[in-house]
Design an enzyme around this catalytic site. Structure first.
Site, mmCIF file in Angstrom:
data_model
loop_
_atom_site.group_PDB
_atom_site.id
_atom_site.type_symbol
_atom_site.label_atom_id
_atom_site.label_comp_id
_atom_site.label_asym_id
_atom_site.label_seq_id
_atom_site.Cartn_x
_atom_site.Cartn_y
_atom_site.Cartn_z
ATOM 1 N N ALA A 14 0.835 -1.201 0.000
ATOM 2 C CA ALA A 14 0.000 0.000 0.000
ATOM 3 C C ALA A 14 0.870 1.251 0.000
ATOM 4 C CB ALA A 14 -0.910 -0.011 1.220
ATOM 5 N N LYS A 25 18.112 -23.837 -16.512
ATOM 6 C CA LYS A 25 17.709 -23.394 -17.844
ATOM 7 C C LYS A 25 16.220 -23.074 -17.757
ATOM 8 C CE LYS A 25 17.975 -24.400 -22.758
ATOM 9 N NZ LYS A 25 16.638 -23.999 -23.144
ATOM 10 N N GLU A 61 15.974 -14.146 -19.659
ATOM 11 C CA GLU A 61 14.819 -14.968 -19.990
ATOM 12 C C GLU A 61 13.581 -14.369 -19.334
ATOM 13 O OE1 GLU A 61 15.945 -17.211 -21.912
ATOM 14 O OE2 GLU A 61 14.350 -18.692 -22.146
ATOM 15 N N LYS A 91 28.284 -23.155 -18.129
ATOM 16 C CA LYS A 91 29.057 -22.145 -18.860
ATOM 17 C C LYS A 91 30.479 -22.145 -18.311
ATOM 18 C CE LYS A 91 24.971 -19.343 -19.425
ATOM 19 N NZ LYS A 91 24.150 -18.257 -18.932
#
Ligand code: IVH
Length: 680
Positions: A36, A120, A178, A295
């Site tokens: 609020a 992923k 993503e 990675k």
């Protein structure tokens, strides 16, 4: 018009405040003010900008409500192509991936490659371009070279910062990430669509894609989109850290939303451990993941490895087994549930869905069946997620055979043939016959005997069916008279002495279940385990509950008018009362009172605690057990009556609600301290 300095200063202050609270809420998961109070700041800013339009800037948080509709999507050329990832599915392929990297880099036989492993996400790739720290352009991936501009759309995603925070932000910084819809929000959104009689989305990915590809960004603004950043595009200077993990930490410091689920891992074994660990947590994650991405940790090595075709050689996706599969509908049957609900169920040609053979899938209700138009003989996509019953996602229309017919709505109960009814405002078609319908009676007995209710081991579906068919029982009360028919029972079921003994022992033991379980076992509609326990704790005895007025029922925690009506209505019905009275003569729920008294001496007696998020030092189950051991009641939802909210990592909406209601929030450290103080 010259603006009074006071006004521009307030406008600036409001933007900074709003950006700060946005960051606390969406990126740090640690809001400092109530929803609020946030809305009030927001409204004040919008009003100021409406009065003085010259104040409006592209990084103003007011832009998050969505700009005017576009008439087309502008094409965007990606300076640095947005690559895709190669997929692998097995540990062997993972080892080959590592081996290839070692060979390309010319590493010693023994040297393991350090990687960052991360979820992923099953969403939609986007690029966000920041100039001088301000979000100036967002684009979809498209074909990797050319995408579509969705700047106004991305601005509506609250976790995407419109201006970056802190020191050292490069003049030009393009990040990639993503866009997705968290599972909870997805369910809520689909429920709202169903209620509005609109078509729900098949899965969160489609919903995210559909929400972003709207010419009207206001529609996007109304959708619960979220984003995680997982990489870089163009960067104007080389001031970024030399490893992937440090880059994530840096991006997070600049206010970008980076998932906390990444880990630095070493070699094939490290990667595979992470894969298994994430797969085990897959069903608990608040978003859909379809695998893990590895990675190479060192950016220098990433550069040396480069990319082939459209995928980098320094990263790969290790996919989880698909949760969807295609098969044929052999038949559609109607199941009669415990409360009389008629549920269409597809009988399927057996199919393996992520390691489990599926032969049945629910179609939920007839409205859903009609919406999906599933017919006998159709090829369908079936989906399973965790423990939930597999469901039919949709029909593969290209394979529909000629002459197939839509499946008709039932006019009668398939078991007792009573005329089926559909109540006002409900989508479910029901058999109104109650316990006089053999199917409902069977389900009621199975529920009564189930593990979380009276826990009568050995009373499975087959036995209940047989007992009913042979007329040896007609209601749950008859279970306690079975001992008189011992010989007949043994002969009938071809059961050995030992099995019969065990069954009678289990029935005997069930006489000592507490009042909460007993009430749950009765199977009153909308009275789940928690409500049953609340009723038991409140009234302490069955007699007190039987005599309760509607007002008294409404005074019980978490009991609203619908549940009060269900409980009152259940005990008012003659046939239910008769059964409950017979049960009361054999089942000793009275000991519950003693247990309640004992609990009331405990330090957290009478206090309700809610746990949310994940704790580091113990599982939620352990935390619940510790709290219950101290006399607290652990509930799943927050209300004004909640004494504490124990908030672990990723607390979600419960935390916001607790703060709005002024409920005391304990982080893990404070919770452990409380346990320690009370225990000593
Ligand atoms: S990195 C050069 N990391 O998966 C690296 N991608 O199948 C490119 N995706 O287009 C992407 N989660 O949209 C990366 N943690 C993650 C990801 C991720 C989802 C998507 C991304 C990409 C697609 C490739």
């Amino acid at each position: 018009m010259n603006l009074p300095t006071k006004i521009s200063a307030r406008c600036l202050e409001l933007r900074q405040l709003i950006a700060h609270h946005n960051h606390c809420y969406h990126t740090l998961d640690a809001p400092e003010i109530s929803d609020a109070a946030y809305d009030q700041l927001f409204r004040e800013l919008v009003e100021l900008e409406e009065t003085y339009p010259q104040l409006l800037t592209p990084d103003s948080p007011s832009q998050r409500v969505g700009s005017a509709p576009l008439d087309h999507f502008t094409k965007v050329h990606h300076e640095v192509p947005m690559l895709s990832l190669d997929n692998l599915f097995t540990e062997v392929a993972l080892a080959e991936f590592h081996q290839r990297i070692r060979e390309t880099l010319g590493l010693d036989g023994g040297e393991e490659v350090v990687m960052v492993a991360e979820p992923k996400l099953d969403g939609l790739a986007v690029s966000l371009l920041y100039e001088q720290g301000v979000l100036v352009r967002a684009a979809t991936r498209g074909d990797g070279q050319v995408g579509e501009e969705v700047t106004a759309h991305l601005r509506t995603i609250r976790s995407a910062p419109l201006r970056l925070l802190g020191e050292g932000v490069p003049d030009l910084l393009e990040v990639r990430g993503e866009v997705f819809i968290p599972l909870d929000d997805f369910e809520k959104m689909n429920e709202q669509l169903r209620q509005a009689e609109e078509k729900p989305f098949a899965n969160p990915r489609n919903a995210a894609a559909g929400s972003l590809r709207q010419l009207d960004p206001k529609i996007t603004a109304a959708r619960p989109l979220d984003i995680y950043i997982h990489g870089l595009g163009q960067v104007s200077d080389g001031a970024l850290p030399p490893t992937q993990s440090e880059i994530y930490q840096q991006l997070k410091l600049w206010g970008l939303p980076v998932s906390d689920d990444w880990r630095v891992v070493t070699g094939v074994a490290g990667c595979f451990d992470y894969y298994q660990e994430l797969q085990a947590r897959r069903e608990q994650l608040p978003f859909e993941v379809d695998g893990v991405v590895y990675k190479v940790e060192r950016v220098g090595w990433q550069r040396r490895l480069g990319f082939v075709a459209r995928a980098p050689r320094w990263a790969v996706a290790h996919k989880f087994p698909a949760q969807e599969a295609e098969t044929t509908v052999n038949d559609i049957e109607i199941q009669v549930g415990r409360t009389g609900a008629l549920t269409p169920v597809a009988r399927l040609e057996p199919v393996n869905v992520s390691g489990v053979v599926v032969t049945n899938a629910t179609l939920h209700n007839f409205q859903e069946l009609e919406r999906k138009d599933v017919r006998v003989g159709d090829r369908v996509r079936v989906r399973r997620a965790g423990d939930v019953i597999p469901e039919v996602v949709g029909v593969v229309l290209a394979h529909r055979s000629e002459g197939s017919q839509p499946f008709p709505r039932p006019s009668h109960c398939p078991v007792c043939h009573s005329e089926a009814v559909i109540s006002e405002g409900e989508v479910v078609i029901r058999c109104p016959a109650g316990l006089s319908c053999p199917a409902q009676c069977k389900e009621a007995i199975r529920h009564f005997a189930s593990r979380k209710a009276m826990n009568i081991d050995g009373l499975g579906e087959k036995i209940v069916e047989l007992l009913l068919n042979e007329g040896m029982i007609g209601s749950v009360a008859d279970l306690y008279r079975l001992a008189e028919k011992r010989q007949q029972l043994a002969a009938l079921m071809g059961l050995g002495e030992k099995s019969v003994d065990n069954l009678f022992k289990a029935i005997e033991e069930s006489k000592k279940r507490d009042l909460g379980r007993f009430l749950f076992a009765l199977g009153i509609r909308d009275v789940g385990e928690a409500t049953a326990r609340n009723l038991a704790d409140h009234f302490e005895t069955l007699e007190a509950l039987l005599g309760a007025t509607p007002e008294a029922l409404l005074g019980v925690g978490e009991v609203g008018p619908v549940v009060a009506e269900r409980v009152g209505g259940f005990f008012q019905r003659e046939e239910n009362r008769a059964i409950v009275e017979q049960l009361a003569q054999v089942v000793d729920t009275g000991w519950h009172r003693a247990a309640v008294r004992e609990v009331s001496q405990k330090p957290l007696a009478g206090q309700t605690v809610v746990i949310t998020g994940s704790l580091e030092k113990m599982t939620r189950r352990e935390a619940k057990a510790r709290l219950e051991g101290l006399g607290a009641k652990v509930s799943g939802s927050i209300s004004k009556r909640t004494r504490y909210l124990v908030a672990g990592e990723k607390p979600g909406s419960k935390l916001t609600k607790a703060q709005a209601l002024g409920v005391a929030v304990l982080d893990e450290a404070a919770f452990l301290k409380l346990l320690g103080e009370i225990a000593t």
